[in-house]
Scaffold this active site. Structure first.
Site, PDB file in Angstrom:
ATOM      1  N   VAL A  12       0.855  -1.202   0.000  1.00 66.04           N
ATOM      2  CA  VAL A  12       0.000   0.000   0.000  1.00 66.04           C
ATOM      3  C   VAL A  12       0.885   1.244   0.000  1.00 66.04           C
ATOM      4  O   VAL A  12       0.597   2.228  -0.690  1.00 66.04           O
ATOM      5  CB  VAL A  12      -0.968   0.002   1.200  1.00 66.04           C
ATOM      6  CG1 VAL A  12      -1.734   1.327   1.280  1.00 66.04           C
ATOM      7  CG2 VAL A  12      -1.948  -1.165   1.091  1.00 66.04           C
ATOM      8  N   CYS A 126     -10.893  -1.923   2.765  1.00 66.25           N
ATOM      9  CA  CYS A 126     -11.032  -1.762   1.307  1.00 66.25           C
ATOM     10  C   CYS A 126     -12.377  -2.275   0.813  1.00 66.25           C
ATOM     11  O   CYS A 126     -13.080  -1.586   0.049  1.00 66.25           O
ATOM     12  CB  CYS A 126      -9.901  -2.476   0.574  1.00 66.25           C
ATOM     13  SG  CYS A 126      -9.500  -4.086   1.206  1.00 66.25           S
ATOM     14  N   LYS A 205     -16.063  -6.695   9.393  1.00 63.90           N
ATOM     15  CA  LYS A 205     -15.788  -5.305   8.988  1.00 63.90           C
ATOM     16  C   LYS A 205     -16.889  -4.824   8.035  1.00 63.90           C
ATOM     17  O   LYS A 205     -17.403  -3.715   8.148  1.00 63.90           O
ATOM     18  CB  LYS A 205     -14.418  -5.224   8.297  1.00 63.90           C
ATOM     19  CG  LYS A 205     -13.231  -5.436   9.222  1.00 63.90           C
ATOM     20  CD  LYS A 205     -11.934  -5.563   8.420  1.00 63.90           C
ATOM     21  CE  LYS A 205     -10.767  -5.976   9.290  1.00 63.90           C
ATOM     22  NZ  LYS A 205      -9.535  -6.240   8.505  1.00 63.90           N
ATOM     23  N   HIS A 234     -10.940  -5.994  -5.783  1.00 65.14           N
ATOM     24  CA  HIS A 234     -11.994  -6.763  -5.136  1.00 65.14           C
ATOM     25  C   HIS A 234     -13.315  -6.602  -5.905  1.00 65.14           C
ATOM     26  O   HIS A 234     -13.619  -5.511  -6.400  1.00 65.14           O
ATOM     27  CB  HIS A 234     -12.216  -6.270  -3.704  1.00 65.14           C
ATOM     28  CG  HIS A 234     -11.089  -6.582  -2.755  1.00 65.14           C
ATOM     29  ND1 HIS A 234     -10.043  -7.429  -3.063  1.00 65.14           N
ATOM     30  CD2 HIS A 234     -10.848  -6.131  -1.494  1.00 65.14           C
ATOM     31  CE1 HIS A 234      -9.205  -7.499  -2.032  1.00 65.14           C
ATOM     32  NE2 HIS A 234      -9.660  -6.722  -1.058  1.00 65.14           N
TER      33      HIS A 234
HETATM   34  C1  2RA Z   1      -8.010  -8.082   2.540  1.00 62.09           C
HETATM   35  N1  2RA Z   1      -9.422  -6.206   3.172  1.00 62.09           N
HETATM   36  O1  2RA Z   1      -8.381  -7.921   1.376  1.00 62.09           O
HETATM   37  C2  2RA Z   1      -8.349  -7.075   3.612  1.00 62.09           C
HETATM   38  C3  2RA Z   1      -7.155  -6.303   4.033  1.00 62.09           C
HETATM   39  N2  2RA Z   1      -6.553  -5.578   3.009  1.00 62.09           N
HETATM   40  O2  2RA Z   1      -7.311  -9.062   2.909  1.00 62.09           O
END
Ligand code: 2RA
Length: 329
Positions: A12, A126, A205, A234
């Protein structure tokens, strides 16, 4: 603006440097900070070499802003030290997100809640950022009741070791394992660690952060987070039930008109978001918009975004930009 980047040598951190340069963030002095093991390393920013320094040296330099991407334990120990020295901290870890005294910020949604008194500001997870940004305009108009989300998360969210495991397995090479199982040609329903309730921290989360960001506890989120062998970002399949009915063309317009969102949605031309094409972009891409025909007031949508950019680095830099623009630092 004297700015410190804590975790500068990580994944990051590297994206953060690129984003700061791309957006020409007003930097008079840049402090690149990492663990003692990395002190003395040279990193390049805007074509100039910068020597990595340690945390203690960085605190003493009293930067106006310190952006942390160095894990929760480092944030818990060092963010208060920077804050006490007068620095405003923007933290990418989960350490402060659910602390009731700290703000959890997606600039397009709630940056206006920030004041100069906020010395430790949390960057959401994220997978939360991309989902909550897409839901924000729809929630404002139609009021969410319940969200069911399944995520398809890039290995880059786990870090360098996981990307290397995927690449090794693709090449048929043995190497270090970031996961309990092979990730190549696989899908692992296990992101982060399991909690008592059988959900993973990643899923909790997604279940807890949106209510804080939207400042509304009247809706609920149920999540399943899955790791898949992609590198670009993602993806999320979201089913959202509203208290009120909606018009699909109005949903499309609301999304289209929201800063930071790009609608990619046309089955006739096979147009929909995909991580391969979201990679290294800052937008949250939304598509596959369709009414859930099994229950009223319910919408299905597909949301994709680069988890290292809008999911982390870009969101943090946008918070820093807001602080500077509104003279809060
Ligand atoms: C993941 N959101 O994608 C978590 C941490 N970056 O593993």
């Amino acid at each position: 603006m004297k700015i410190a980047l804590i975790g500068a040598t990580g994944m990051v951190g590297a994206v953060m440097l690129r984003v700061l340069e791309e957006r020409n963030f007003p930097i008079s002095e840049l402090l690149l900070v990492a663990s003692e093991a990395s002190v003395g390393k040279q990193l390049t920013f805007k074509g100039k070499p910068h020597t990595v320094i340690g945390l203690k040296t960085a605190v003493e330099a009293k930067p106006e802003i310190a952006i942390f991407s160095a894990g929760g334990s480092t944030s818990l120990e060092w963010a208060p030290k920077f804050a006490e020295a007068g620095t405003t901290v923007i933290d990418n870890s989960s350490a402060w997100r659910m602390d009731p005294t700290k703000k959890l910020v997606v600039p397009e949604i709630n940056a206006s809640s920030l004041t100069a008194a906020d010395k430790i500001i949390a960057n959401p997870n994220c997978s939360t950022i991309q989902m909550v940004l897409a839901l924000f305009p729809l929630h404002k108009k139609y009021k969410m009741k319940r969200v069911v989300v399944s995520t398809y998360q890039s290995v880059s969210g786990t870090g360098v070791k996981a990307v290397q495991q995927m690449e090794n397995e693709m090449a048929g090479v043995k190497g270090e394992m970031a996961y309990h199982y092979p990730i190549h040609r696989n899908a692992i329903p296990h992101c982060d660690v399991f909690e008592e309730n059988g959900y993973t921290k990643e899923e909790m989360k997604l279940a807890r952060e949106p209510q804080k960001i939207l400042d509304d506890r009247t809706f609920s989120v149920s999540a399943t987070a899955v790791r898949i062998p992609t590198a670009g970002g993602h993806s999320e399949s979201v089913n959202v039930e509203f208290l009120n009915d909606f018009d699909l063309s109005d949903v499309r317009k609301l999304l289209h008109d929201t800063p930071g969102i790009t609608v990619q949605d046309n089955p006739d031309t096979n147009t929909y978001p995909m991580p391969l094409y979201a990679n290294d972009k800052d937008e949250v891409f939304v598509g596959r918009l369709r009414r859930d025909e099994t229950q009223p007031n319910t919408l299905n949508m597909w949301i994709v975004s680069d988890n290292l950019r809008k999911g982390a680095a870009t969101n943090a830099v946008q918070i820093a930009e807001y602080l500077v623009a509104h003279k809060l630092v």
